[in-house]
Every structure is written in C-alpha cells, then in structure tokens.
Design a protein around this motif. Structure first.
Motif, PDB file in Angstrom:
ATOM      1  N   LEU A 114     -26.680  12.738 -20.066  1.00 52.61           N
ATOM      2  CA  LEU A 114     -25.429  12.292 -20.654  1.00 52.61           C
ATOM      3  C   LEU A 114     -25.088  13.141 -21.871  1.00 52.61           C
ATOM      4  CD1 LEU A 114     -26.190   8.445 -20.586  1.00 52.61           C
ATOM      5  CD2 LEU A 114     -24.897   9.771 -18.886  1.00 52.61           C
ATOM      6  N   GLN A 115     -23.821  13.294 -22.124  1.00 54.31           N
ATOM      7  CA  GLN A 115     -23.399  14.038 -23.308  1.00 54.31           C
ATOM      8  C   GLN A 115     -23.621  13.192 -24.559  1.00 54.31           C
ATOM      9  OE1 GLN A 115     -19.352  15.282 -22.732  1.00 54.31           O
ATOM     10  NE2 GLN A 115     -19.935  17.005 -21.429  1.00 54.31           N
ATOM     11  N   ALA A 116     -24.063  13.832 -25.608  1.00 55.31           N
ATOM     12  CA  ALA A 116     -24.293  13.132 -26.875  1.00 55.31           C
ATOM     13  C   ALA A 116     -24.143  14.126 -28.011  1.00 55.31           C
ATOM     14  CB  ALA A 116     -25.679  12.503 -26.901  1.00 55.31           C
ATOM     15  N   ASN A 117     -23.760  13.633 -29.172  1.00 57.10           N
ATOM     16  CA  ASN A 117     -23.586  14.503 -30.340  1.00 57.10           C
ATOM     17  C   ASN A 117     -24.364  13.996 -31.547  1.00 57.10           C
ATOM     18  OD1 ASN A 117     -22.104  12.279 -30.997  1.00 57.10           O
ATOM     19  ND2 ASN A 117     -20.119  13.335 -31.131  1.00 57.10           N
ATOM     20  N   ASP A 118     -25.373  13.160 -31.280  1.00 59.90           N
ATOM     21  CA  ASP A 118     -26.140  12.588 -32.383  1.00 59.90           C
ATOM     22  C   ASP A 118     -27.588  13.059 -32.403  1.00 59.90           C
ATOM     23  OD1 ASP A 118     -27.014  11.320 -30.109  1.00 59.90           O
ATOM     24  OD2 ASP A 118     -26.659   9.282 -30.825  1.00 59.90           O
ATOM     25  N   GLY A 119     -27.891  14.096 -31.625  1.00 58.43           N
ATOM     26  CA  GLY A 119     -29.246  14.632 -31.614  1.00 58.43           C
ATOM     27  C   GLY A 119     -30.214  13.899 -30.715  1.00 58.43           C
ATOM     28  N   ILE A 120     -29.751  12.907 -29.963  1.00 61.31           N
ATOM     29  CA  ILE A 120     -30.611  12.156 -29.047  1.00 61.31           C
ATOM     30  C   ILE A 120     -30.287  12.574 -27.616  1.00 61.31           C
ATOM     31  CG2 ILE A 120     -31.206   9.871 -28.154  1.00 61.31           C
ATOM     32  CD1 ILE A 120     -30.545   8.733 -30.903  1.00 61.31           C
ATOM     33  N   ARG A 121     -31.303  13.003 -26.873  1.00 61.02           N
ATOM     34  CA  ARG A 121     -31.104  13.363 -25.465  1.00 61.02           C
ATOM     35  C   ARG A 121     -31.169  12.096 -24.629  1.00 61.02           C
ATOM     36  NH1 ARG A 121     -34.650  17.687 -22.802  1.00 61.02           N
ATOM     37  NH2 ARG A 121     -32.887  17.661 -21.361  1.00 61.02           N
ATOM     38  N   ARG A 122     -30.094  11.834 -23.892  1.00 63.86           N
ATOM     39  CA  ARG A 122     -30.003  10.624 -23.079  1.00 63.86           C
ATOM     40  C   ARG A 122     -29.828  10.983 -21.606  1.00 63.86           C
ATOM     41  NH1 ARG A 122     -27.198   9.511 -27.826  1.00 63.86           N
ATOM     42  NH2 ARG A 122     -27.638   7.508 -28.836  1.00 63.86           N
ATOM     43  N   PHE A 123     -30.507  10.229 -20.768  1.00 61.16           N
ATOM     44  CA  PHE A 123     -30.383  10.386 -19.330  1.00 61.16           C
ATOM     45  C   PHE A 123     -30.072   9.021 -18.713  1.00 61.16           C
ATOM     46  CE2 PHE A 123     -33.011  13.824 -20.764  1.00 61.16           C
ATOM     47  CZ  PHE A 123     -32.659  14.920 -19.984  1.00 61.16           C
ATOM     48  N   GLN A 124     -29.180   9.002 -17.751  1.00 54.42           N
ATOM     49  CA  GLN A 124     -28.921   7.784 -16.995  1.00 54.42           C
ATOM     50  C   GLN A 124     -29.803   7.805 -15.761  1.00 54.42           C
ATOM     51  OE1 GLN A 124     -26.937   5.303 -18.038  1.00 54.42           O
ATOM     52  NE2 GLN A 124     -27.574   4.053 -16.297  1.00 54.42           N
ATOM     53  N   LEU A 125     -30.708   6.835 -15.674  1.00 51.07           N
ATOM     54  CA  LEU A 125     -31.632   6.734 -14.551  1.00 51.07           C
ATOM     55  C   LEU A 125     -31.143   5.657 -13.593  1.00 51.07           C
ATOM     56  CD1 LEU A 125     -35.098   6.770 -16.403  1.00 51.07           C
ATOM     57  CD2 LEU A 125     -33.679   8.720 -15.712  1.00 51.07           C
ATOM     58  N   SER A 126     -31.355   5.877 -12.307  1.00 50.97           N
ATOM     59  CA  SER A 126     -30.997   4.853 -11.322  1.00 50.97           C
ATOM     60  C   SER A 126     -31.767   5.073 -10.036  1.00 50.97           C
ATOM     61  CB  SER A 126     -29.485   4.862 -11.041  1.00 50.97           C
ATOM     62  OG  SER A 126     -29.098   6.055 -10.403  1.00 50.97           O
ATOM     63  N   PHE A 127     -31.910   4.010  -9.275  1.00 57.45           N
ATOM     64  CA  PHE A 127     -32.509   4.084  -7.938  1.00 57.45           C
ATOM     65  C   PHE A 127     -32.046   2.878  -7.132  1.00 57.45           C
ATOM     66  CE2 PHE A 127     -35.569   1.711 -10.504  1.00 57.45           C
ATOM     67  CZ  PHE A 127     -35.913   0.639  -9.691  1.00 57.45           C
ATOM     68  N   ILE A 128     -32.081   3.033  -5.819  1.00 50.70           N
ATOM     69  CA  ILE A 128     -31.774   1.917  -4.941  1.00 50.70           C
ATOM     70  C   ILE A 128     -33.009   1.030  -4.870  1.00 50.70           C
ATOM     71  CG2 ILE A 128     -31.167   1.198  -2.601  1.00 50.70           C
ATOM     72  CD1 ILE A 128     -28.890   2.488  -4.075  1.00 50.70           C
ATOM     73  N   SER A 129     -32.870  -0.216  -5.338  1.00 48.35           N
ATOM     74  CA  SER A 129     -34.026  -1.107  -5.412  1.00 48.35           C
ATOM     75  C   SER A 129     -34.350  -1.678  -4.027  1.00 48.35           C
ATOM     76  CB  SER A 129     -33.750  -2.254  -6.383  1.00 48.35           C
ATOM     77  OG  SER A 129     -34.815  -3.182  -6.374  1.00 48.35           O
ATOM     78  N   PRO A 130     -35.592  -1.529  -3.571  1.00 48.10           N
ATOM     79  CA  PRO A 130     -35.986  -2.114  -2.286  1.00 48.10           C
ATOM     80  C   PRO A 130     -36.457  -3.559  -2.395  1.00 48.10           C
ATOM     81  CG  PRO A 130     -37.794  -0.794  -3.129  1.00 48.10           C
ATOM     82  CD  PRO A 130     -36.675  -0.690  -4.140  1.00 48.10           C
ATOM     83  N   PHE A 131     -36.202  -4.193  -3.546  1.00 46.79           N
ATOM     84  CA  PHE A 131     -36.661  -5.564  -3.749  1.00 46.79           C
ATOM     85  C   PHE A 131     -36.137  -6.490  -2.658  1.00 46.79           C
ATOM     86  CE2 PHE A 131     -35.670  -9.830  -5.406  1.00 46.79           C
ATOM     87  CZ  PHE A 131     -36.950 -10.266  -5.742  1.00 46.79           C
ATOM     88  N   GLN A 132     -37.028  -7.358  -2.173  1.00 47.02           N
ATOM     89  CA  GLN A 132     -36.673  -8.413  -1.233  1.00 47.02           C
ATOM     90  C   GLN A 132     -37.079  -9.752  -1.831  1.00 47.02           C
ATOM     91  OE1 GLN A 132     -35.107  -8.404   1.851  1.00 47.02           O
ATOM     92  NE2 GLN A 132     -34.638  -6.255   1.396  1.00 47.02           N
ATOM     93  N   PRO A 133     -36.190 -10.737  -1.839  1.00 49.24           N
ATOM     94  CA  PRO A 133     -36.559 -12.041  -2.392  1.00 49.24           C
ATOM     95  C   PRO A 133     -37.794 -12.615  -1.715  1.00 49.24           C
ATOM     96  CG  PRO A 133     -34.197 -11.933  -2.048  1.00 49.24           C
ATOM     97  CD  PRO A 133     -34.779 -10.699  -1.417  1.00 49.24           C
ATOM     98  N   LEU A 134     -38.596 -13.302  -2.504  1.00 50.11           N
ATOM     99  CA  LEU A 134     -39.797 -13.938  -1.983  1.00 50.11           C
ATOM    100  C   LEU A 134     -39.437 -15.070  -1.026  1.00 50.11           C
ATOM    101  CD1 LEU A 134     -42.781 -13.298  -2.692  1.00 50.11           C
ATOM    102  CD2 LEU A 134     -42.705 -15.202  -4.298  1.00 50.11           C
ATOM    103  N   ASN A 135     -38.395 -15.808  -1.365  1.00 46.08           N
ATOM    104  CA  ASN A 135     -37.965 -16.966  -0.582  1.00 46.08           C
ATOM    105  C   ASN A 135     -36.972 -16.516   0.495  1.00 46.08           C
ATOM    106  OD1 ASN A 135     -36.933 -19.414   0.373  1.00 46.08           O
ATOM    107  ND2 ASN A 135     -37.032 -20.388  -1.641  1.00 46.08           N
ATOM    108  N   PRO A 136     -37.266 -16.731   1.775  1.00 48.36           N
ATOM    109  CA  PRO A 136     -36.328 -16.307   2.827  1.00 48.36           C
ATOM    110  C   PRO A 136     -34.925 -16.881   2.648  1.00 48.36           C
ATOM    111  CG  PRO A 136     -38.436 -16.916   3.786  1.00 48.36           C
ATOM    112  CD  PRO A 136     -38.501 -17.308   2.334  1.00 48.36           C
ATOM    113  N   TYR A 137     -34.819 -18.052   2.041  1.00 42.32           N
ATOM    114  CA  TYR A 137     -33.514 -18.680   1.830  1.00 42.32           C
ATOM    115  C   TYR A 137     -32.590 -17.788   1.009  1.00 42.32           C
ATOM    116  CZ  TYR A 137     -30.086 -22.064   0.020  1.00 42.32           C
ATOM    117  OH  TYR A 137     -28.925 -22.707  -0.349  1.00 42.32           O
ATOM    118  N   ALA A 138     -33.164 -16.999   0.097  1.00 49.61           N
ATOM    119  CA  ALA A 138     -32.353 -16.187  -0.812  1.00 49.61           C
ATOM    120  C   ALA A 138     -31.977 -14.827  -0.234  1.00 49.61           C
ATOM    121  CB  ALA A 138     -33.110 -15.979  -2.128  1.00 49.61           C
ATOM    122  N   ARG A 139     -32.600 -14.415   0.845  1.00 51.29           N
ATOM    123  CA  ARG A 139     -32.413 -13.036   1.314  1.00 51.29           C
ATOM    124  C   ARG A 139     -31.002 -12.714   1.770  1.00 51.29           C
ATOM    125  NH1 ARG A 139     -38.348 -12.936   4.266  1.00 51.29           N
ATOM    126  NH2 ARG A 139     -39.511 -12.970   2.293  1.00 51.29           N
TER     127      ARG A 139
END
Length: 394
Positions: A114-139
């Motif tokens: 990400l662009q920044a002008n305050d001397g801090i290097r910033r990165f936007q991290l992301s991923f597709i979460s493979p999380f599956q609810p524990l309870n089948p009712y919620a899936r």
C-alpha cells in the motif's frame, strides 16, 4: 475483594469439577463491582462509568435489533436453540483440538503493498478462507456468504528481516486500522522495531456482506449458531496468518486485542501454542452476563431464554464453546497481561477478574477510564512494551 474469588476456581484443569458456567452464580451479572482505583480516582472512574452507562444503551439497541432480525420466521427460534445444543458437549469436554481444527498447510496469502507517506511499509494481506463451520446446521448459511470468506489483515512490515510481530485484533464495529493504530500507538511499536499485523474480524470491514447495516452486523445478524461459529472462524484465519508469518521466518509472535478483540486474543492463547505473549484489553469474558446486564439486550435475551425453558447457566454453556474460560491455555500466565478500565460499564471489571483467576500468574492492570476512554493509557502501553520486549527477544 469481590466475591467472585470463591467460585472462579483455578480454571479448567480439574475435570472432576463442574464447568465454569455452572459454578458461576446465576446472578453474576447483578453482582456489585469495583476496583482499588475507585477511591484513588473517584471522579475519573465514576464519571466515565456514568457516561458509559448511557452510551452502552445505543450499542445494546443495535445488537438487540440485529439479533431480533436474525430470529424472525416460523420456527426459526426453536431451530436455533436446537442447533445450539450441539456445542455444549464439546465445551464440557474442554478439548480445544476437537473444536479449533487446524487450517490446511500451505495456503497462499496474497500481499499487496500500500502507498504510505509516514515511513511505515504496509501490505494488504488476504486469502480465501477454507473454514467450514463445525455445526452442519450453519454450513449452508456460511456457504452463501461472499465477502466474509476472504480473510484480510494489514501488515506493517519493515521488510529487512524477520522481526517480532504483534497481532492486533479490533473490537466490535471498530475495525478501521487507523482507529486501532491510534488507540494503541502502534506507530511507536513499529519504530521500536516490531512488525504488526492488524487482523480484520469476520463480518467486519471488507468482510461485511453487502447490505449489512453496519460493520460487524453479521456477527449478531445471522443467528445464534452463527454467533458461535464466528469466533471459531476468526481463530482459524488467525492461525493461517501465524503460518504465513512463520513461513517468513518470524519467531516471536504475540497477540493483543480490544474488547471483542481482547476476548479473541485470550481465546487464541487458549488454542495456539506458538504465541509468545497475550494482552487482552477490556475483554468481555462471559457474553451472556454482559448481554443480560445491558438493555435492551437483557430484556430480549431473557424473553428468548424463557420461551425455550433455558436458564442462565445453561445459556452460558450453549455459548461456552468459544470462551477462553473453557480451555486450559498452553501459554504460561507470566506471559499474559490483562488490561481493564475501572469505570468500564460495557465489560465490567468482574469479567476481567474471572479471566485472571482462570490464568494463574497473569497480571491485571487497571486504568481510570471506561471501555472507550482509556485514561492513563501511557502507563499500560509501557507495561505492554515491557512484556513484549521480555518475550520477543528485543
């Protein structure tokens, strides 16, 4: 000293005893509260407490409206309570490995600078979460979500070498990174030599579904079962980010969080043995007792419980699957600093004492302010820095 000492016990190590939600008095949410700061800084403590009692009504009304909307429909409430009973045996067993399943190894995390002008290097991290609810009712409900399936974090990374990293988890409806950075003076920790990872909680910010009334609405607006699954989802995604950091050579990783984030940081420390330290700030430790004390959530929850023939202890147990009091943490108490406001009337001081007594050896620091207004912040930031330096090799 308040009377919660007699029932908090020493955590969950002794499985011959009844679980914490049954040992806690039914009227815990009505008990008197107080700290040593009440007499030292009476105007600051009682003044901020009085202001917050008024402010929390609007927060409570927002939560109640989201909860009520999620339970509309013929038979929906009965379905939700029937599905909630799935979790109580898991909580009673107290085996975190059966609840918080490890994410797949080697998940690809996208990093965009990400662009920044305050001397801090910033990165936007992301991923597709493979999380599956524990309870089948919620899936099915989780499968229908589009934006919530992508996990996000902002990474403040020096980039020259692997550095000790603090993971920061924001509170309910308080996801803006600038807000959390200012609240905890994160730029100072960056200049001190730390990298930081600012996690976006499920249903917040970029993870909020289109049409949400506000950031965080999905936490309460998808039903009680979804409310149980969301902290599991958060822990899953945090562990992926820990994998990512370790894959980059980071050896010392700690977690801190504010309010909901403090609760989640404590839960992460009950699950994840790779943490070097944990700093929960104004965490709510027994959500049911918090909701009962607030109004109008207290009125709504009481009516829901009566309609289903469920008492306070049983209701706590239905939501205990994601509670840090439910599990014995692998993290030594000396590595834990709990920070609370003496005038906090969103998460009362008695909640923080429960967490401290569950975590033998942990430290509890009070400041003379409330949930939002943190008077004496400099002192607790200094204590945070001391703990981080001690267990980060700095």
């Amino acid at each position: 000293m308040l009377n919660e000492e007699r029932y908090a016990g020493e955590g969950v190590a002794d499985r011959s005893r009844s679980p914490w939600w049954e040992r806690l008095p039914e009227d815990f949410w009505l008990h008197a509260d107080g700290t040593a700061l009440d007499t030292v800084h009476p105007l600051k403590v009682h003044g901020t407490a009085a202001v917050e009692r008024v402010m929390r009504t609007s927060l409570s009304a927002t939560v109640a409206a989201a909860m009520l909307a999620s339970l509309k429909g013929s038979g929906r409430m009965q379905e939700e309570f029937d599905a909630l009973r799935f979790y109580e045996p898991l909580a009673r067993a107290g085996d975190a490995s059966q609840v918080f399943l490890a994410p797949p190894a080697g998940l690809a995390v996208d990093a965009q600078e990400l662009q920044a002008n305050d001397g801090i290097r910033r990165f936007q991290l992301s991923f597709i979460s493979p999380f599956q609810p524990l309870n089948p009712y919620a899936r099915p409900r989780f499968a229908a979500m589009q934006r919530n399936t992508r996990a996000h974090a902002q990474h403040w990374c020096h980039g020259d070498r692997p550095r000790p990293t603090l993971i920061l988890i924001h509170g309910f409806a308080a996801d803006p990174h600038w807000l959390n950075a200012r609240a905890l003076s994160l730029a100072d920790f960056y200049r001190r030599g730390y990298d930081l990872l600012l996690f976006t909680y499920p249903h917040h910010g970029r993870r909020a579904e289109r049409g949400s009334w506000f950031s965080g609405q999905g936490l309460f607006g998808n039903g009680l079962v979804s409310f149980n699954e969301t902290p599991l989802h958060a822990i899953h995604d945090l562990r992926v980010f820990i994998d990512y950091l370790q894959g980059r050579g980071v050896e010392h990783i700690g977690a801190a969080g504010i309010s909901l984030g403090g609760y989640t940081a404590a839960l992460l420390a009950a699950v994840e043995e790779r943490l070097a330290y944990c700093i929960p700030i104004v965490p709510a430790v027994s959500p049911i007792d918090v909701f009962l004390e607030w109004q109008p959530t207290g009125l709504l929850l009481s009516r829901l419980m009566r309609s289903q023939g469920v008492g306070v202890a049983e209701m706590r147990g239905l939501l205990a699957v994601h509670n840090p009091l439910t599990y014995a943490s692998p993290l030594d108490g000396q590595r834990v600093l709990i920070i609370g406001g003496a005038g906090d009337r969103v998460t009362m001081p008695r909640h923080l004492r429960l967490l401290q007594r569950h975590w033998p050896g942990s430290a509890l620091h009070w400041f003379p302010g409330n949930h939002i207004l943190h008077l004496g912040r400099r002192e607790y930031l200094e204590r945070m820095g001391e703990l981080m330096d001690r267990y980060s090799g700095v």
